[in-house]
Design a protein around this motif. Structure first.
Motif, mmCIF file in Angstrom:
data_model
loop_
_atom_site.group_PDB
_atom_site.id
_atom_site.type_symbol
_atom_site.label_atom_id
_atom_site.label_comp_id
_atom_site.label_asym_id
_atom_site.label_seq_id
_atom_site.Cartn_x
_atom_site.Cartn_y
_atom_site.Cartn_z
ATOM 1 N N TYR A 189 0.829 -1.220 0.000
ATOM 2 C CA TYR A 189 0.000 0.000 0.000
ATOM 3 C C TYR A 189 0.859 1.264 0.000
ATOM 4 N N ARG A 191 0.462 5.513 -0.671
ATOM 5 C CA ARG A 191 -0.568 6.566 -0.774
ATOM 6 C C ARG A 191 -0.601 7.195 -2.166
ATOM 7 N N THR A 192 -1.725 7.019 -2.874
ATOM 8 C CA THR A 192 -1.954 7.708 -4.162
ATOM 9 C C THR A 192 -3.461 7.928 -4.286
ATOM 10 N N GLU A 193 -3.882 8.496 -5.430
ATOM 11 C CA GLU A 193 -5.325 8.721 -5.654
ATOM 12 C C GLU A 193 -6.108 7.417 -5.692
ATOM 13 N N ASN A 195 -6.088 4.944 -3.656
ATOM 14 C CA ASN A 195 -6.521 4.366 -2.384
ATOM 15 C C ASN A 195 -6.877 5.425 -1.332
ATOM 16 N N VAL A 196 -7.433 6.552 -1.810
ATOM 17 C CA VAL A 196 -7.842 7.619 -0.890
ATOM 18 C C VAL A 196 -8.823 7.078 0.159
ATOM 19 N N GLN A 199 -6.890 5.468 2.863
ATOM 20 C CA GLN A 199 -6.102 6.431 3.654
ATOM 21 C C GLN A 199 -6.971 7.076 4.734
ATOM 22 N N GLN A 200 -8.262 7.184 4.442
ATOM 23 C CA GLN A 200 -9.178 7.848 5.386
ATOM 24 C C GLN A 200 -9.821 6.871 6.373
ATOM 25 N N ASN A 205 -5.712 1.823 8.566
ATOM 26 C CA ASN A 205 -4.385 2.364 8.910
ATOM 27 C C ASN A 205 -3.760 1.599 10.068
ATOM 28 N N TRP A 217 2.743 2.928 5.854
ATOM 29 C CA TRP A 217 2.443 2.925 4.422
ATOM 30 C C TRP A 217 3.770 3.008 3.655
ATOM 31 N N THR A 219 6.045 4.451 0.359
ATOM 32 C CA THR A 219 6.126 5.677 -0.444
ATOM 33 C C THR A 219 6.581 5.274 -1.855
#
Ligand SMILES: NC(=O)c1ccc[n+]([C@@H]2O[C@H](COP(=O)([O-])OP(=O)(O)OC[C@H]3O[C@@H](n4cnc5c(N)ncnc54)[C@H](OP(=O)(O)O)[C@@H]3O)[C@@H](O)[C@H]2O)c1
Length: 254
Positions: A189, A191-193, A195-196, A199-200, A205, A217, A219
């Motif tokens: 995983y 963080r990009t568009e 899996n928004v 992320q929330q 998390n 996460w 990068t």
């Protein structure tokens, strides 16, 4: 040693290079010396990405292309070869996800994911693979996922496509060797568009932080070394593999 990982003089095509992982893959290949042909559907985002690569000293070009359009691929591949002389590296990165239980998934939503995440890499590998075979050199890197290794509720089409992509990679490796290598890079995983929603999600998390050895996460930078290994001469004897870069997520039963 830096020569082993150098892409000086090489031409690389990266799909989905306008943002997210694809943009960082394009940066990585450009920094290693490649001319990078960036592919996506949205021209403005693509041109901004290419401008950024050039501003950083890289060589890059934009090609607006919907990779689910078979006729457009058939026209674009010879055009890229004519403009840049050859394609040495193909990174099949563009992908989409659809989140719903299988029982609530409309056939069109299923097809859209399979068309983008599995059939398009097949179409591109077929067209570019023929060219690479004729030149007796090539590196194809298919961006799969940990969802190609395990299943998960609510992403059935994505899981099916990524499992399929790993299988396709093994067959392509058998058919295109010995001079053309074909591998998957399978991220955890990042963080990009894409899996928004996750992320929330606080529970997700917590799960990720406690269930990975890395405790966080990923990068885009975490994938750079693996990409360069599979895209360069350093990976000459690696083919048919899925290199999982996930901080330990799929290796550890927490
Ligand atoms: N992020 C993660 O945690 C993660 C983990 C494992 C695997 N992956 C995989 O990594 C790849 C990139 O994901 P990402 O997170 O960077 O996604 P992203 O931020 O949503 O970016 C997707 C890219 O693909 C392009 N694209 C989508 N459909 C396309 C089409 N039909 N034709 C051409 N380009 C298309 C998009 O541009 P346009 O919309 O302008 O076309 C965009 O450049 C995907 O294959 C994904 O499955 C991601």
């Amino acid at each position: 040693m830096s020569q082993l990982f150098s892409l000086q003089g090489r031409v690389a095509v990266v799909t989905g290079a306008s943002r997210g992982l694809g943009l960082d893959f394009a940066r990585t290949l450009a920094e290693a010396g490649a001319t990078v042909v960036c592919v996506a559907r949205t021209t403005a985002a693509l041109e901004a990405a290419v401008e950024g690569l050039r501003a950083a000293g890289g060589a890059a070009a934009a090609v607006t292309l919907d990779i689910t359009d078979e006729a457009a691929i058939a026209a674009a591949v010879p055009d890229i070869i004519a403009r840049h002389g050859r394609i040495d590296v193909l990174v099949n990165n563009a992908g989409v996800i659809y989140r719903a239980p299988v029982l609530d998934t409309a056939s069109d939503d299923w097809r859209r994911v399979l068309d983008t995440d599995l059939t398009a890499p097949f179409l591109l590998a077929r067209a570019v693979g023929r060219h690479m075979l004729s030149r007796r050199y090539g590196r194809i890197v298919n961006i799969a996922s940990v969802m190609g290794v395990v299943g998960r509720a609510t992403v059935g089409g994505y899981v099916a496509a990524k499992h399929g992509l790993i299988g396709l990679t093994r067959t392509l490796a058998a058919e295109l060797g010995p001079d053309v290598t074909v591998n998957c890079l399978s991220p955890g995983y990042i963080r990009t568009e894409l899996n928004v929603a996750l992320q929330q999600d606080r529970a997700f998390n917590t799960m990720l932080e406690t269930r990975t050895a890395s405790g966080r996460w990923g990068t885009p930078a975490d994938l750079r070394g693996a990409l360069l290994l599979l895209a360069s001469d350093a990976g000459a004897y690696i083919t048919g593999q899925s290199l999982v870069v996930d901080g330990g997520l799929t290796s550890i039963l927490a």
